[in-house]
Design an enzyme around this catalytic site. Structure first.
Site, mmCIF file in Angstrom:
data_model
loop_
_atom_site.group_PDB
_atom_site.id
_atom_site.type_symbol
_atom_site.label_atom_id
_atom_site.label_comp_id
_atom_site.label_asym_id
_atom_site.label_seq_id
_atom_site.Cartn_x
_atom_site.Cartn_y
_atom_site.Cartn_z
ATOM 1 C CG HIS A 17 -1.886 -1.014 1.430
ATOM 2 N ND1 HIS A 17 -2.004 -1.754 2.579
ATOM 3 C CD2 HIS A 17 -2.854 -1.450 0.601
ATOM 4 C CE1 HIS A 17 -3.008 -2.613 2.459
ATOM 5 N NE2 HIS A 17 -3.545 -2.454 1.272
ATOM 6 C CE LYS A 41 -11.495 -6.800 2.267
ATOM 7 N NZ LYS A 41 -10.188 -6.424 1.751
ATOM 8 N NE ARG A 90 -2.636 -7.564 -4.190
ATOM 9 C CZ ARG A 90 -3.433 -7.759 -3.160
ATOM 10 N NH1 ARG A 90 -2.931 -8.064 -2.008
ATOM 11 N NH2 ARG A 90 -4.738 -7.655 -3.289
ATOM 12 C CB SER A 128 -4.265 -6.652 4.835
ATOM 13 O OG SER A 128 -3.976 -5.371 4.348
HETATM 14 P P1 ADP Z 1 -9.754 -3.461 -0.580
HETATM 15 O O1 ADP Z 1 -10.669 -4.087 0.411
HETATM 16 O O2 ADP Z 1 -10.319 -2.241 -1.233
HETATM 17 O O3 ADP Z 1 -9.177 -4.422 -1.589
HETATM 18 P P2 ADP Z 1 -7.072 -3.365 0.532
HETATM 19 O O4 ADP Z 1 -6.605 -2.633 1.728
HETATM 20 O O5 ADP Z 1 -6.917 -4.836 0.536
HETATM 21 O O6 ADP Z 1 -8.569 -2.898 0.328
HETATM 22 O O7 ADP Z 1 -6.327 -2.814 -0.758
HETATM 23 C C1 ADP Z 1 -6.398 -1.448 -1.127
HETATM 24 C C2 ADP Z 1 -5.727 -1.279 -2.480
HETATM 25 O O8 ADP Z 1 -4.347 -1.600 -2.377
HETATM 26 C C3 ADP Z 1 -6.296 -2.214 -3.575
HETATM 27 O O9 ADP Z 1 -6.293 -1.530 -4.804
HETATM 28 C C4 ADP Z 1 -5.296 -3.342 -3.612
HETATM 29 O O10 ADP Z 1 -5.264 -3.984 -4.880
HETATM 30 C C5 ADP Z 1 -4.014 -2.558 -3.356
HETATM 31 N N1 ADP Z 1 -2.967 -3.436 -2.845
HETATM 32 C C6 ADP Z 1 -3.025 -4.307 -1.824
HETATM 33 N N2 ADP Z 1 -1.864 -4.963 -1.673
HETATM 34 C C7 ADP Z 1 -1.032 -4.493 -2.645
HETATM 35 C C8 ADP Z 1 0.321 -4.776 -3.038
HETATM 36 N N3 ADP Z 1 1.049 -5.698 -2.418
HETATM 37 N N4 ADP Z 1 0.840 -4.084 -4.074
HETATM 38 C C9 ADP Z 1 0.086 -3.166 -4.725
HETATM 39 N N5 ADP Z 1 -1.192 -2.860 -4.423
HETATM 40 C C10 ADP Z 1 -1.739 -3.512 -3.398
#
Ligand code: ADP
Length: 174
Positions: A17, A41, A90, A128
């Protein structure tokens, strides 16, 4: 002034992130990181805790602002005057999900575009839920999250005792 919105659950924020936020903030005038209040979730951290961890992890970048929100992301983007929504990609499965979301959002409001950033190679596997799973089982997450997030997870797992076993595990797309 070009303002963009980076929405997500951030439960908790990790280096994947942080990488996307850092790169996007270098391109636009303001990046608003919006922490979704109640995604569909199970979460480890409360909305306030997640906001606090994002704020403290990115406090060195002045163009970044962190807020909480709920409801439709596209509506929130419009409300704050964002010209685009930033997302991270990703793996291919991310692409399919993001592609559908982007098209749905465009149907709802063609005035707000979606910009996807490709993850940096070293963060491809990071999510996460992977971080939480490793930390819950006592593994070393120091290369995946800032120290302050590591400490917050340790405290949380200590407070939860055995209850953290209820954490859902093994979802790449979280
Ligand atoms: P959501 O529930 O919206 O998916 P997340 O916190 O899981 O929330 O992810 C927020 C954003 O960060 C999403 O666009 C996700 O694809 C991106 N993201 C999560 N992990 C990575 C990573 N390792 N590299 C790049 N982008 C990521």
């Amino acid at each position: 002034m070009k303002r963009v919105l980076f929405p997500g659950s951030f439960d908790p924020i990790h280096y994947g992130h942080i990488d996307i936020a850092t790169r996007a903030s270098a391109i636009f005038d303001e990046l608003v990181i919006a922490v979704y209040d109640q995604p569909m979730k199970s979460l480890l951290f409360s909305p306030e805790e997640r906001i606090d961890l994002v704020e403290r992890s990115l406090s060195h970048i002045k163009r970044i602002r962190v807020v909480g929100y709920n409801g439709l992301t596209i509506t929130f983007a419009k409300e704050i005057g964002a010209c685009a929504i930033v997302r991270g990609l990703r793996v291919f499965s991310d692409f399919e999900y993001e592609f559908r979301m982007a098209l749905a959002n465009r149907r709802l409001d063609p005035g707000v575009d979606v910009i996807s950033f490709i993850t940096s190679e070293e963060h491809t596997f990071l999510s996460s839920s992977t971080v939480k799973e490793i930390a819950a089982l006592g593994g070393d997450v120091s290369s995946m999250v800032p120290k302050l997030v590591q400490d917050a997870m340790s405290r949380k797992f200590q407070d939860l005792g055995n209850e953290h076993n209820v954490l859902p595990i093994n979802s790449l797309r979280d």
